[in-house]
Write a protein that holds these residues in place. Structure first.
Motif, PDB file in Angstrom:
ATOM      1  N   ASP A 144      59.858  12.407 109.137  1.00  0.00           N
ATOM      2  CA  ASP A 144      60.923  12.784 108.036  1.00  0.00           C
ATOM      3  C   ASP A 144      61.708  14.736 108.113  1.00  0.00           C
ATOM      4  O   ASP A 144      63.017  14.278 107.431  1.00  0.00           O
ATOM      5  CB  ASP A 144      59.459  13.625 106.936  1.00  0.00           C
ATOM      6  N   ASP A 145      61.315  15.021 108.715  1.00  0.00           N
ATOM      7  CA  ASP A 145      62.443  16.318 109.341  1.00  0.00           C
ATOM      8  C   ASP A 145      63.448  15.952 108.989  1.00  0.00           C
ATOM      9  O   ASP A 145      64.587  16.959 108.910  1.00  0.00           O
ATOM     10  CB  ASP A 145      61.792  18.088 109.354  1.00  0.00           C
ATOM     11  N   GLU A 146      63.947  15.378 110.444  1.00  0.00           N
ATOM     12  CA  GLU A 146      64.736  15.148 110.714  1.00  0.00           C
ATOM     13  C   GLU A 146      65.559  13.980 109.804  1.00  0.00           C
ATOM     14  O   GLU A 146      66.905  13.866 109.734  1.00  0.00           O
ATOM     15  CB  GLU A 146      64.672  13.945 112.056  1.00  0.00           C
ATOM     16  N   THR A 147      64.938  13.371 109.362  1.00  0.00           N
ATOM     17  CA  THR A 147      65.664  11.993 108.040  1.00  0.00           C
ATOM     18  C   THR A 147      65.989  13.585 107.141  1.00  0.00           C
ATOM     19  O   THR A 147      67.479  12.885 106.271  1.00  0.00           O
ATOM     20  CB  THR A 147      65.032  11.801 107.141  1.00  0.00           C
ATOM     21  N   LEU A 148      66.338  14.795 106.917  1.00  0.00           N
ATOM     22  CA  LEU A 148      66.614  15.092 105.888  1.00  0.00           C
ATOM     23  C   LEU A 148      67.920  16.098 105.865  1.00  0.00           C
ATOM     24  O   LEU A 148      68.440  17.014 104.589  1.00  0.00           O
ATOM     25  CB  LEU A 148      65.335  16.470 105.019  1.00  0.00           C
ATOM     26  N   ASP A 149      68.372  15.821 106.811  1.00  0.00           N
ATOM     27  CA  ASP A 149      69.700  16.339 107.757  1.00  0.00           C
ATOM     28  C   ASP A 149      70.367  18.045 107.790  1.00  0.00           C
ATOM     29  O   ASP A 149      70.560  18.020 106.724  1.00  0.00           O
ATOM     30  CB  ASP A 149      70.770  15.325 106.805  1.00  0.00           C
ATOM     31  N   ILE A 150      68.856  18.661 107.613  1.00  0.00           N
ATOM     32  CA  ILE A 150      68.997  20.012 107.895  1.00  0.00           C
ATOM     33  C   ILE A 150      69.630  21.157 108.986  1.00  0.00           C
ATOM     34  O   ILE A 150      69.360  21.949 109.035  1.00  0.00           O
ATOM     35  CB  ILE A 150      67.446  21.031 107.209  1.00  0.00           C
ATOM     36  N   ARG A 151      69.498  19.667 110.449  1.00  0.00           N
ATOM     37  CA  ARG A 151      69.800  20.493 111.805  1.00  0.00           C
ATOM     38  C   ARG A 151      71.171  20.393 112.111  1.00  0.00           C
ATOM     39  O   ARG A 151      71.379  20.182 112.993  1.00  0.00           O
ATOM     40  CB  ARG A 151      68.667  19.766 112.864  1.00  0.00           C
ATOM     41  N   GLN A 152      71.684  20.908 110.814  1.00  0.00           N
ATOM     42  CA  GLN A 152      73.338  20.564 110.896  1.00  0.00           C
ATOM     43  C   GLN A 152      73.581  21.697 112.096  1.00  0.00           C
ATOM     44  O   GLN A 152      73.660  23.200 111.840  1.00  0.00           O
ATOM     45  CB  GLN A 152      74.249  21.228 109.965  1.00  0.00           C
ATOM     46  N   ARG A 153      74.826  20.912 113.658  1.00  0.00           N
ATOM     47  CA  ARG A 153      74.699  22.176 115.047  1.00  0.00           C
ATOM     48  C   ARG A 153      73.451  22.792 115.450  1.00  0.00           C
ATOM     49  O   ARG A 153      73.698  23.758 116.183  1.00  0.00           O
ATOM     50  CB  ARG A 153      76.322  23.353 114.053  1.00  0.00           C
ATOM     51  N   PHE A 154      72.366  22.488 115.343  1.00  0.00           N
ATOM     52  CA  PHE A 154      71.772  23.179 115.912  1.00  0.00           C
ATOM     53  C   PHE A 154      71.005  22.156 116.636  1.00  0.00           C
ATOM     54  O   PHE A 154      69.962  21.545 116.705  1.00  0.00           O
ATOM     55  CB  PHE A 154      69.937  23.389 114.803  1.00  0.00           C
ATOM     56  N   ASN A 155      71.623  23.272 117.928  1.00  0.00           N
ATOM     57  CA  ASN A 155      71.413  21.756 118.711  1.00  0.00           C
ATOM     58  C   ASN A 155      70.205  22.298 119.523  1.00  0.00           C
ATOM     59  O   ASN A 155      69.142  22.904 119.517  1.00  0.00           O
ATOM     60  CB  ASN A 155      72.205  22.789 120.433  1.00  0.00           C
ATOM     61  N   SER A 156      69.002  20.992 119.873  1.00  0.00           N
ATOM     62  CA  SER A 156      67.970  21.373 120.874  1.00  0.00           C
ATOM     63  C   SER A 156      68.085  21.850 121.815  1.00  0.00           C
ATOM     64  O   SER A 156      66.725  22.603 121.492  1.00  0.00           O
ATOM     65  CB  SER A 156      67.713  19.610 121.025  1.00  0.00           C
ATOM     66  N   THR A 157      68.522  22.474 122.193  1.00  0.00           N
ATOM     67  CA  THR A 157      68.873  23.774 123.746  1.00  0.00           C
ATOM     68  C   THR A 157      68.289  25.118 122.568  1.00  0.00           C
ATOM     69  O   THR A 157      67.569  25.707 123.119  1.00  0.00           O
ATOM     70  CB  THR A 157      69.643  23.484 124.662  1.00  0.00           C
ATOM     71  N   SER A 158      68.888  25.192 121.758  1.00  0.00           N
ATOM     72  CA  SER A 158      68.668  26.069 121.063  1.00  0.00           C
ATOM     73  C   SER A 158      68.002  26.551 120.384  1.00  0.00           C
ATOM     74  O   SER A 158      66.785  27.676 120.519  1.00  0.00           O
ATOM     75  CB  SER A 158      70.268  26.847 120.006  1.00  0.00           C
TER      76      SER A 158
ATOM     77  N   MET B 165      65.362  27.395 123.375  1.00  0.00           N
ATOM     78  CA  MET B 165      65.837  29.278 123.245  1.00  0.00           C
ATOM     79  C   MET B 165      64.955  30.052 122.499  1.00  0.00           C
ATOM     80  O   MET B 165      64.610  30.443 123.307  1.00  0.00           O
ATOM     81  CB  MET B 165      67.302  29.448 123.415  1.00  0.00           C
ATOM     82  N   ILE B 166      65.198  29.464 121.089  1.00  0.00           N
ATOM     83  CA  ILE B 166      64.030  30.312 120.279  1.00  0.00           C
ATOM     84  C   ILE B 166      62.658  30.374 120.732  1.00  0.00           C
ATOM     85  O   ILE B 166      62.168  31.349 120.415  1.00  0.00           O
ATOM     86  CB  ILE B 166      65.099  30.125 119.194  1.00  0.00           C
ATOM     87  N   ASN B 167      62.578  29.323 121.041  1.00  0.00           N
ATOM     88  CA  ASN B 167      61.048  29.195 121.310  1.00  0.00           C
ATOM     89  C   ASN B 167      60.735  29.888 121.977  1.00  0.00           C
ATOM     90  O   ASN B 167      59.640  30.846 122.796  1.00  0.00           O
ATOM     91  CB  ASN B 167      60.465  27.719 121.877  1.00  0.00           C
ATOM     92  N   ASP B 168      61.050  29.820 123.646  1.00  0.00           N
ATOM     93  CA  ASP B 168      60.720  31.014 124.689  1.00  0.00           C
ATOM     94  C   ASP B 168      61.264  32.130 123.542  1.00  0.00           C
ATOM     95  O   ASP B 168      60.388  33.257 124.812  1.00  0.00           O
ATOM     96  CB  ASP B 168      62.836  30.823 125.763  1.00  0.00           C
ATOM     97  N   GLN B 169      62.250  32.958 123.074  1.00  0.00           N
ATOM     98  CA  GLN B 169      62.024  34.194 122.639  1.00  0.00           C
ATOM     99  C   GLN B 169      61.113  34.724 122.494  1.00  0.00           C
ATOM    100  O   GLN B 169      60.935  35.579 122.489  1.00  0.00           O
ATOM    101  CB  GLN B 169      63.445  34.286 122.295  1.00  0.00           C
TER     102      GLN B 169
ATOM    103  N   MET C 277      63.130  27.127 109.323  1.00  0.00           N
ATOM    104  CA  MET C 277      64.845  27.217 108.052  1.00  0.00           C
ATOM    105  C   MET C 277      65.741  25.928 108.411  1.00  0.00           C
ATOM    106  O   MET C 277      66.679  25.830 108.028  1.00  0.00           O
ATOM    107  CB  MET C 277      65.435  28.837 107.486  1.00  0.00           C
ATOM    108  N   ARG C 278      66.205  26.014 109.840  1.00  0.00           N
ATOM    109  CA  ARG C 278      67.209  25.620 110.347  1.00  0.00           C
ATOM    110  C   ARG C 278      66.352  23.640 110.909  1.00  0.00           C
ATOM    111  O   ARG C 278      67.390  22.881 110.802  1.00  0.00           O
ATOM    112  CB  ARG C 278      67.820  25.727 111.596  1.00  0.00           C
ATOM    113  N   GLY C 279      65.572  24.013 110.673  1.00  0.00           N
ATOM    114  CA  GLY C 279      65.252  22.424 110.905  1.00  0.00           C
ATOM    115  C   GLY C 279      63.970  22.157 112.217  1.00  0.00           C
ATOM    116  O   GLY C 279      63.761  21.240 112.844  1.00  0.00           O
ATOM    117  N   GLY C 280      64.524  23.544 112.409  1.00  0.00           N
ATOM    118  CA  GLY C 280      63.196  23.656 114.260  1.00  0.00           C
ATOM    119  C   GLY C 280      62.205  23.559 114.271  1.00  0.00           C
ATOM    120  O   GLY C 280      61.714  23.902 112.558  1.00  0.00           O
ATOM    121  N   HIS C 281      61.725  22.633 115.381  1.00  0.00           N
ATOM    122  CA  HIS C 281      60.031  23.031 115.640  1.00  0.00           C
ATOM    123  C   HIS C 281      59.458  23.754 116.715  1.00  0.00           C
ATOM    124  O   HIS C 281      59.227  24.507 117.766  1.00  0.00           O
ATOM    125  CB  HIS C 281      59.479  21.661 116.317  1.00  0.00           C
ATOM    126  N   VAL C 282      58.328  24.683 116.034  1.00  0.00           N
ATOM    127  CA  VAL C 282      57.928  26.104 116.816  1.00  0.00           C
ATOM    128  C   VAL C 282      56.907  25.329 117.112  1.00  0.00           C
ATOM    129  O   VAL C 282      55.657  24.729 116.927  1.00  0.00           O
ATOM    130  CB  VAL C 282      57.093  26.674 115.618  1.00  0.00           C
TER     131      VAL C 282
END
Length: 244
Positions: free
Chosen positions: A74-88, A91-95, A147-152
């Motif tokens: 569902d959250d992916e269909t909301l299209d809120i991850r614009q330019r938010f790459n899966s690698t980023s 890396m945020i989860n690692d941080q 906020m950006r649509g990533g998964h914690v």
């Protein structure tokens, strides 16, 4: 998961409408003595009651997987991850893990200097504040991912390699090394965001983290210099009083 993904795609593009009708019909009929005409396409003769029961159970399971799979997307269909790459995101989860690791390190230091046998309340206060800041940093990153649509995806916290220090100088030097490593990783995350043309993440890292990291490294370096000049014993007590 793979089977659910295939079914979801087939439903989305209406590529397997006949199978869907069969699943729904079987799930609804259960004990009925007859089947819809579509079901007979799968058999040369009328299926047995045992076969019907197995197919009915299978249909219920598959339909459940379809629903769960759709809900997870569902959250992916909301299209809120614009330019938010899966690698980023990774890396945020690692941080986040690094920030919590640093929090554990500073909590350990604060606990050590708070011991009655050590008796340095100023350094206890200093490192307790540092631990609180690291926890706040981790929460900022968690909120940003949401906020950006990533998964914690929280990872295990690594305990410090030691729980006692020879002196306040030893602890301060350990803290400086930890802060320099965290800052280096934040620079890598910032550069990755810039490479992925993600100005929002670039601004977030620069404004919320890097300035504070650079300032914190400077403060630790000054503290180390003061401890070196003051020396151990009475000099350490004087610096501790200044921090308290």
């Amino acid at each position: 998961a793979f089977l659910a993904l295939l079914i979801r795609r087939s439903l989305t593009f209406n590529m397997n409408w006949l199978s869907l009708r069969i699943f729904v019909s079987l799930n609804n009929l259960k004990d009925s003595q007859f089947l819809p005409s579509q079901v007979y396409l799968l058999f040369d003769t009328k299926p047995t009651q045992a076969t019907m029961a197995r197919l009915s159970l299978l249909s219920a399971i598959l339909l459940h997987l379809v629903v769960v799979s759709m809900q997870q997307g569902d959250d992916e269909t909301l299209d809120i991850r614009q330019r938010f790459n899966s690698t980023s995101v990774s890396m945020i989860n690692d941080q986040i893990q690094r920030e919590f690791n640093a929090m554990y390190l500073y909590e350990t230091m604060a606990s050590y200097f708070g011991r009655p046998s050590v008796g340095l309340p100023g350094f206890k206060k200093f490192f307790k504040k540092a631990a609180d800041e690291e926890r706040e940093h981790a929460h900022k990153l968690i909120d940003y991912l949401n906020m950006r649509g990533g998964h914690v995806k929280l990872k295990p916290i690594t305990p410090p390699s030691k729980f006692e220090w020879f002196s306040a100088l030893d602890a301060a030097e350990t803290a400086l090394g930890a802060e320099k490593n965290i800052t280096l990783e934040l620079y890598r995350l910032r550069d990755r965001a810039d490479k992925e043309s993600d100005p929002h993440l670039v601004d977030f890292i620069e404004s919320e983290f890097l300035t504070e990291q650079v300032t914190g490294i400077r403060d630790l370096r000054e503290l180390i210099a003061r401890l070196n000049k003051a020396g151990s014993g009475l000099g350490e007590l004087i610096v501790d009083k200044e921090l308290n």
